[in-house]
Motif scaffolding. Structure first.
Motif, mmCIF file in Angstrom:
data_model
loop_
_atom_site.group_PDB
_atom_site.id
_atom_site.type_symbol
_atom_site.label_atom_id
_atom_site.label_comp_id
_atom_site.label_asym_id
_atom_site.label_seq_id
_atom_site.Cartn_x
_atom_site.Cartn_y
_atom_site.Cartn_z
ATOM 1 N N GLU A 1 1.108 -1.138 -0.241
ATOM 2 C CA GLU A 1 -0.202 -0.086 0.054
ATOM 3 C C GLU A 1 0.379 1.442 -0.647
ATOM 4 O OE1 GLU A 1 -3.545 2.334 2.719
ATOM 5 O OE2 GLU A 1 -2.095 0.661 3.620
ATOM 6 N N PHE A 2 0.765 1.839 -0.960
ATOM 7 C CA PHE A 2 1.520 3.690 -1.226
ATOM 8 C C PHE A 2 0.984 4.600 -1.529
ATOM 9 C CE2 PHE A 2 1.321 1.607 -4.867
ATOM 10 C CZ PHE A 2 1.284 2.702 -5.714
ATOM 11 N N LEU A 3 1.623 5.528 -1.320
ATOM 12 C CA LEU A 3 1.278 6.993 -1.449
ATOM 13 C C LEU A 3 2.349 7.230 -2.016
ATOM 14 C CD1 LEU A 3 -0.592 8.433 1.300
ATOM 15 C CD2 LEU A 3 -2.168 7.809 -1.070
ATOM 16 N N VAL A 4 2.245 7.643 -4.099
ATOM 17 C CA VAL A 4 3.332 8.112 -4.486
ATOM 18 C C VAL A 4 3.062 10.019 -4.816
ATOM 19 C CG1 VAL A 4 4.616 8.437 -6.463
ATOM 20 C CG2 VAL A 4 3.726 6.391 -5.060
ATOM 21 N N PRO A 5 3.642 11.215 -4.316
ATOM 22 C CA PRO A 5 3.434 12.287 -5.001
ATOM 23 C C PRO A 5 4.108 12.724 -5.636
ATOM 24 C CG PRO A 5 4.263 12.349 -2.201
ATOM 25 C CD PRO A 5 4.019 10.764 -2.924
ATOM 26 N N MET A 6 4.013 13.709 -6.451
ATOM 27 C CA MET A 6 4.378 14.142 -7.308
ATOM 28 C C MET A 6 4.971 14.842 -7.706
ATOM 29 S SD MET A 6 1.350 13.088 -10.764
ATOM 30 C CE MET A 6 2.614 13.064 -12.137
ATOM 31 N N THR A 7 5.565 15.273 -6.274
ATOM 32 C CA THR A 7 6.469 16.326 -5.029
ATOM 33 C C THR A 7 8.116 16.120 -5.394
ATOM 34 O OG1 THR A 7 5.564 15.643 -3.516
ATOM 35 C CG2 THR A 7 4.466 17.249 -4.755
ATOM 36 N N GLY A 8 8.088 15.645 -5.769
ATOM 37 C CA GLY A 8 9.745 14.955 -5.731
ATOM 38 C C GLY A 8 10.660 16.406 -5.942
ATOM 39 N N THR A 9 11.923 15.853 -6.213
ATOM 40 C CA THR A 9 13.300 16.598 -6.757
ATOM 41 C C THR A 9 13.198 17.716 -7.684
ATOM 42 O OG1 THR A 9 14.142 14.724 -7.889
ATOM 43 C CG2 THR A 9 14.867 14.445 -5.404
ATOM 44 N N PRO A 10 12.433 17.218 -8.998
ATOM 45 C CA PRO A 10 12.749 18.259 -10.227
ATOM 46 C C PRO A 10 12.548 19.921 -9.641
ATOM 47 C CG PRO A 10 11.129 16.610 -10.838
ATOM 48 C CD PRO A 10 11.936 16.285 -9.249
ATOM 49 N N ASN A 11 11.613 19.979 -8.064
ATOM 50 C CA ASN A 11 11.249 21.255 -7.425
ATOM 51 C C ASN A 11 12.505 21.930 -7.186
ATOM 52 O OD1 ASN A 11 8.474 21.051 -6.643
ATOM 53 N ND2 ASN A 11 8.384 19.260 -7.012
ATOM 54 N N LEU A 12 13.322 20.857 -6.530
ATOM 55 C CA LEU A 12 14.547 21.795 -6.068
ATOM 56 C C LEU A 12 15.478 22.114 -7.309
ATOM 57 C CD1 LEU A 12 15.638 18.491 -3.507
ATOM 58 C CD2 LEU A 12 14.678 21.315 -3.137
ATOM 59 N N ASP A 13 15.937 21.141 -8.081
ATOM 60 C CA ASP A 13 15.835 21.579 -9.422
ATOM 61 C C ASP A 13 15.371 23.241 -9.997
ATOM 62 O OD1 ASP A 13 17.717 19.368 -9.451
ATOM 63 O OD2 ASP A 13 16.826 18.301 -10.779
ATOM 64 N N TRP A 14 14.059 22.777 -9.859
ATOM 65 C CA TRP A 14 13.467 23.989 -10.824
ATOM 66 C C TRP A 14 13.720 25.499 -9.480
ATOM 67 C CZ3 TRP A 14 8.247 25.604 -9.651
ATOM 68 C CH2 TRP A 14 7.363 26.686 -10.674
ATOM 69 N N ILE A 15 14.533 25.631 -8.671
ATOM 70 C CA ILE A 15 14.652 26.582 -6.864
ATOM 71 C C ILE A 15 16.194 26.859 -7.741
ATOM 72 C CG2 ILE A 15 14.913 25.122 -5.383
ATOM 73 C CD1 ILE A 15 13.519 29.379 -5.631
#
Length: 504
Positions: A296-310
């Motif tokens: 059972e799992f949750l997979v938010p799409m809020t990963g490391t691309p946010n850090l690359d972007w900033i």
């Protein structure tokens, strides 16, 4: 001449593919990675060239073999990005670029499925929440807009299955990947009833046989040997989807075991004895192939691309991550009231809530806000997204983490400080490839089961203890984070529409 045996794990990631050679005590003997681009379109498309991905993996294998020319290769294990549509014809040639899990062209279709009951049928049968990159959604999209592609296609092979096909000629998948198509996670069979209910009864013809992830998956062919430098006849394992395979590397195989991953996406999951034991109707489940057990799992799409972007937004492209993290640490916990909503994926968000219009933004800034607070708010926003998933699954005890994003000490600390739980990080890199190698040892008969193979390749762990002083700050900040999202969420669809208009 060296007689040391090695096992190679291949990880077909979204932005890079890699091959890692491990000795049979878990040490890394060689590694190589190749970047692979994602091609984004104006309508939300996120596609990749399947042949380019194979050539990248072939290059990785050649390089690893060149670094270990005399070592006996016990087996090759496979994992890779999941979801999307990876279609090949009868001759094994791609009929179109792979539409990846990031694909957002069918966002409106997801909303329709939620209203007309199709999403409920998918969840009821396969335990999967619907989003734009899910294979049945993309199948309907192509059936309406590109039917010739479906007519020319013979098999749907997810990323790791495509790589195995190129290595061995075998068209197979495992139960974790089959759970992302039409698998009934209770009966462990493909569901004609689900396909009929979705109005796509013919879709099952594209699905390869599903077998256990630690089963034999064929051997390297002469053709693949010429391309990769791996001896013909080398055993190749079936493997597992990337979000699940790390559990094998962490020896998480028993009911109740859980772990977190932070990469291109996030992942928070735990093993349950059966699908009926799931803790939330917001989660997804995968059949593991070990009896009735599911992940059972949750997979938010809020990963490391946010850090690359900033990093790009602030003009820090020439700075290393250690220096960037030092800047973030110069801001206080809570980032001075700056809140970052990390929903930057073109496909919106899928966990712990579903909203295809979700968008990223900073809130709470003023003319006096320094870069350090903006930067730290991104680290906190990414961590808060994971914390919500931990809370949703009611995960207690230690939080075992892995993945490239968790190489950041700051992220590990924020996770510990916000949850009040100890965070335990796998010290060695390449967790996905390690898990794939663990499964391959079993498939090749070099270990009796996954637990024994994981013990063979085990690595050290590092601890992060929660700070009582920061716990209250972060919990209050997290509440503000959720309130800010609730306030802005009603206008996300209009923002998306304005974006589409401007791009057009």
């Amino acid at each position: 001449m060296s007689d040391e045996k090695i096992v190679i794990g291949v990880d077909g990631g979204t932005t890079a593919v890699k091959a890692v050679a491990f000795d049979l005590s878990g040490g890394i003997r060689a590694t190589h990675h190749e970047s692979v681009p994602v091609n984004y379109g104006k309508l939300g498309e996120a596609e990749q060239d399947m042949e380019a991905i194979w050539q990248g993996v072939a290059s990785c294998l050649r390089e690893v073999r060149a670094q270990c020319p005399d070592n006996e290769i016990v087996a090759i294990g496979l994992t890779g990005q999941g979801d999307g549509a990876w279609l090949v014809d009868r001759d094994g040639k791609p009929t179109r670029p792979a539409a990846t899990w990031l694909d957002g062209r069918a966002g409106e279709r997801v909303n329709e499925w939620t209203k007309n009951g199709k999403a409920e049928k998918v969840l009821e049968t396969s335990g999967t929440t619907v989003f734009g990159g899910l294979f049945p959604v993309l199948y309907e999209e192509f059936a309406e807009n590109d039917p010739d592609v479906l007519a020319a296609s013979a098999t749907h092979l997810y990323c790791k299955d495509w790589l195995r096909y190129r290595l061995t000629g075998e068209r197979l998948t495992d139960y974790t990947e089959a759970s992302r198509t039409f698998l009934d996670v209770t009966s462990m069979e493909y569901s004609q009833d689900m396909a009929d209910a979705l109005g796509m009864p013919e879709a099952l013809r594209l699905l390869p046989p599903a077998v256990a992830s630690d089963a034999p998956g064929g051997v390297v062919t002469e053709e693949a040997a010429a391309e990769t430098g791996i001896p013909a006849g080398t055993p190749v394992g079936v493997g597992m989807i990337d979000v699940a395979v790390t559990g094998a590397g962490l020896r998480a195989v028993d009911d109740g075991d859980g772990w977190l991953i932070l990469g291109t996406t996030g992942f928070v999951g735990r093993l349950q004895a059966k699908a009926a034991d799931r803790k939330s109707n917001l989660s997804m489940v995968l059949a593991t192939g070990r009896g009735s057990q599911v992940l059972e799992f949750l997979v938010p799409m809020t990963g490391t691309p946010n850090l690359d972007w900033i990093r790009d937004v602030l003009g820090f492209q020439d700075r290393g991550w250690d220096e960037i993290e030092k800047d973030a640490r110069s801001a206080p916990a809570g980032s001075g009231g700056v809140v970052y909503l990390p929903y930057a994926s073109p496909g919106g968000e899928r966990a712990p809530f579903l909203d295809t219009a979700a968008s990223a933004s900073w809130m709470g800034m003023s003319l006096t806000t320094p870069n350090s607070q903006i930067l730290r708010a991104v680290y906190e926003g990414v961590a808060f997204s994971l914390v919500e998933c931990v809370d949703t699954l009611k995960m207690g005890g230690d939080l075992v983490v892995s993945g490239g994003g968790f190489r950041s000490d700051l992220l590990c600390e924020i996770l510990a400080d916000t949850t009040g739980q100890r965070v335990v990080r796998q010290e060695a890199p390449e967790a996905g490839a390690r898990g794939a190698a663990v499964l391959a040892l079993v498939s090749a008969g070099a270990a009796k089961d996954v637990a024994e193979a994981a013990d063979m390749l085990k690595t050290g762990m590092e601890e992060f203890l929660p700070s009582p002083e920061k716990y209250d700050i972060y919990r209050r900040t997290h509440e503000v984070f959720k309130a800010a999202r609730k306030a802005i969420q009603p206008v996300w669809p209009q923002m998306r529409e304005l974006r589409r208009e401007s791009e057009a």
